[in-house]
Write a protein that holds these residues in place. Structure first.
Motif, mmCIF file in Angstrom:
data_model
loop_
_atom_site.group_PDB
_atom_site.id
_atom_site.type_symbol
_atom_site.label_atom_id
_atom_site.label_comp_id
_atom_site.label_asym_id
_atom_site.label_seq_id
_atom_site.Cartn_x
_atom_site.Cartn_y
_atom_site.Cartn_z
ATOM 1 N N SER A 29 -112.266 -13.432 14.788
ATOM 2 C CA SER A 29 -112.584 -14.847 14.683
ATOM 3 C C SER A 29 -113.444 -15.122 13.454
ATOM 4 N N VAL A 30 -114.464 -14.282 13.226
ATOM 5 C CA VAL A 30 -115.333 -14.458 12.058
ATOM 6 C C VAL A 30 -114.523 -14.292 10.771
ATOM 7 N N ALA A 31 -113.667 -13.254 10.728
ATOM 8 C CA ALA A 31 -112.848 -13.021 9.540
ATOM 9 C C ALA A 31 -111.880 -14.186 9.313
ATOM 10 N N SER A 32 -111.295 -14.700 10.384
ATOM 11 C CA SER A 32 -110.354 -15.811 10.256
ATOM 12 C C SER A 32 -111.036 -17.043 9.683
ATOM 13 N N TRP A 33 -112.187 -17.399 10.205
ATOM 14 C CA TRP A 33 -112.885 -18.586 9.706
ATOM 15 C C TRP A 33 -113.414 -18.373 8.298
ATOM 16 N N TYR A 34 -113.736 -17.136 7.954
ATOM 17 C CA TYR A 34 -114.149 -16.856 6.577
ATOM 18 C C TYR A 34 -113.005 -17.165 5.606
ATOM 19 N N PHE A 35 -111.813 -16.654 5.912
ATOM 20 C CA PHE A 35 -110.665 -16.917 5.048
ATOM 21 C C PHE A 35 -110.310 -18.404 5.042
ATOM 22 N N ILE A 36 -110.434 -19.064 6.186
ATOM 23 C CA ILE A 36 -110.102 -20.483 6.261
ATOM 24 C C ILE A 36 -111.033 -21.299 5.362
ATOM 25 N N VAL A 37 -112.328 -21.041 5.452
ATOM 26 C CA VAL A 37 -113.294 -21.809 4.663
ATOM 27 C C VAL A 37 -113.149 -21.499 3.178
ATOM 28 N N ALA A 43 -108.815 -24.097 -2.667
ATOM 29 C CA ALA A 43 -107.702 -25.032 -2.864
ATOM 30 C C ALA A 43 -108.200 -26.375 -3.387
ATOM 31 N N ILE A 44 -109.337 -26.839 -2.876
ATOM 32 C CA ILE A 44 -109.894 -28.111 -3.343
ATOM 33 C C ILE A 44 -110.289 -28.004 -4.814
ATOM 34 N N GLN A 45 -110.937 -26.893 -5.180
ATOM 35 C CA GLN A 45 -111.355 -26.703 -6.556
ATOM 36 C C GLN A 45 -110.146 -26.594 -7.496
ATOM 37 N N VAL A 46 -109.120 -25.871 -7.079
ATOM 38 C CA VAL A 46 -107.925 -25.706 -7.917
ATOM 39 C C VAL A 46 -107.241 -27.040 -8.140
ATOM 40 N N ARG A 47 -107.087 -27.829 -7.084
ATOM 41 C CA ARG A 47 -106.434 -29.133 -7.234
ATOM 42 C C ARG A 47 -107.238 -30.046 -8.153
ATOM 43 N N ARG A 48 -108.545 -30.053 -8.010
ATOM 44 C CA ARG A 48 -109.374 -30.921 -8.854
ATOM 45 C C ARG A 48 -109.293 -30.502 -10.322
ATOM 46 N N GLU A 122 -100.572 -15.713 -10.703
ATOM 47 C CA GLU A 122 -101.106 -16.863 -9.986
ATOM 48 C C GLU A 122 -100.589 -16.899 -8.553
ATOM 49 N N THR A 123 -99.331 -16.526 -8.363
ATOM 50 C CA THR A 123 -98.770 -16.481 -7.010
ATOM 51 C C THR A 123 -99.503 -15.463 -6.149
ATOM 52 N N ALA A 124 -99.757 -14.279 -6.717
ATOM 53 C CA ALA A 124 -100.481 -13.248 -5.975
ATOM 54 C C ALA A 124 -101.894 -13.708 -5.634
ATOM 55 N N GLN A 125 -102.536 -14.415 -6.556
ATOM 56 C CA GLN A 125 -103.888 -14.901 -6.294
ATOM 57 C C GLN A 125 -103.899 -15.969 -5.210
ATOM 58 N N LEU A 126 -102.910 -16.845 -5.215
ATOM 59 C CA LEU A 126 -102.839 -17.881 -4.196
ATOM 60 C C LEU A 126 -102.567 -17.300 -2.810
ATOM 61 N N GLU A 127 -101.877 -16.171 -2.754
ATOM 62 C CA GLU A 127 -101.538 -15.557 -1.469
ATOM 63 C C GLU A 127 -102.640 -14.658 -0.935
ATOM 64 N N TRP A 128 -103.772 -14.592 -1.643
ATOM 65 C CA TRP A 128 -104.891 -13.784 -1.160
ATOM 66 C C TRP A 128 -105.372 -14.308 0.194
ATOM 67 N N GLY A 129 -105.507 -13.407 1.145
ATOM 68 C CA GLY A 129 -105.999 -13.759 2.470
ATOM 69 C C GLY A 129 -104.935 -14.189 3.458
ATOM 70 N N LEU A 130 -103.738 -14.506 2.973
ATOM 71 C CA LEU A 130 -102.694 -14.967 3.890
ATOM 72 C C LEU A 130 -102.216 -13.861 4.816
ATOM 73 N N THR A 131 -102.172 -12.633 4.305
ATOM 74 C CA THR A 131 -101.751 -11.517 5.162
ATOM 75 C C THR A 131 -102.731 -11.308 6.306
ATOM 76 N N TYR A 195 -102.824 -20.777 8.233
ATOM 77 C CA TYR A 195 -101.774 -20.051 7.504
ATOM 78 C C TYR A 195 -100.639 -20.989 7.104
ATOM 79 N N ASN A 196 -100.182 -21.805 8.039
ATOM 80 C CA ASN A 196 -99.087 -22.731 7.726
ATOM 81 C C ASN A 196 -99.498 -23.744 6.657
ATOM 82 N N ASP A 197 -100.730 -24.229 6.736
ATOM 83 C CA ASP A 197 -101.188 -25.187 5.738
ATOM 84 C C ASP A 197 -101.304 -24.537 4.361
#
Length: 253
Positions: A29-37, A43-48, A122-131, A195-197
């Motif tokens: 649970s802690v690891a999941s919320w770490y990756f989520i946050v 993602a917010i920083q990249v879009r901006r 860039e694709t590999a960097q964006l997929e970090w944490g998804l696994t 993950y889906n988002d």
């Protein structure tokens, strides 16, 4: 309050296996919320940053102006990173020509390889944490279910040894054991949604990056300006880019 009491009683009555499964779910649970946050903030920083760079890019008249924006210390994002490497690759091939397999081929072929390599990175960097998120989402319910089965078994063994077989003696321990299933679902559901988002956001971003790469490739190979459809005679296919070729060379090491 009753849930806390049931959980405390369950942990007090369970053995080392149940305690290990409960601790494992907490860690997941802690690891999941770490990756989520972290991924949400990234993602917010990249879009901006991407929006700011694209505004400057399409407001520029030539690629030399874009190179000037990049040399001013623009913050990293997939679009500016791709542009920086593409400009440097074009200038590098124009100056040094084809030497070795990496620089083999025409300018367009060398530029295509360089841009594709950046997009892959860039694709590999964006997929970090998804696994990790996918693994947590898929395994947490089963860990919780196993904890429930083990808790029910442990409770029934204790009841059998104590010689108690009434419904009130069975319902309490079995109900407490079901807490593990609930914990497993509580860990898995946020991980699945995140993950889906992330997958959807990455797909949209990479689609935009791919379209931008086609436009940038056309500008570099045809010598066209950005703000105008007419190419100027002074605008070459490999514009002079101060300091960009050095960044490209260091990125190959």
């Amino acid at each position: 309050m009753a849930l806390n009491q049931s959980l405390d009683h369950f942990l007090a009555q369970t053995d080392s296996v149940g305690a290990f499964l409960f601790s494992l779910l907490l860690i997941m649970s802690v690891a999941s919320w770490y990756f989520i946050v972290v991924k949400a903030w990234h993602a917010i920083q990249v879009r901006r940053r991407a929006e700011l760079f694209l505004q400057k890019f399409w407001a520029s008249d030539t690629l030399a102006d874009v190179a000037g924006h990049l040399s001013d210390g623009a913050q990293a994002d997939p679009f500016s990173n791709l542009t920086r490497h593409a400009l440097a690759a074009s200038q590098h091939h124009a100056r040094h020509g084809s030497h070795g397999l990496q620089q083999a081929g025409s300018t367009a072929e060398f530029l295509t390889r360089s841009m594709r390599r950046v997009i892959d990175e860039e694709t590999a960097q964006l997929e970090w944490g998804l696994t990790a998120l996918a693994s947590i989402a898929s395994t947490a319910p089963f860990i919780g279910l196993f904890g429930t089965v083990w808790g029910v078994y442990h409770a029934l063994v204790n009841i059998g040894q104590g010689g108690l077989g009434g419904l009130d003696q069975i319902a309490g321990p079995v109900g407490e054991a079901l807490i593990m299933t609930g914990l497993g679902l509580a860990v898995a559901i946020p991980a699945v949604l995140a993950y889906n988002d992330c997958v959807r956001s990455n797909r949209l971003l990479l689609a935009r990056l791919d379209g931008f790469a086609h436009d940038l490739f056309a500008f570099l190979t045809t010598g066209a300006t950005i703000a105008s459809d007419q190419a100027t005679a002074s605008h070459s296919k490999a514009p002079a880019i101060a300091g960009v070729e050095l960044a490209y060379a260091s990125g190959e090491q």
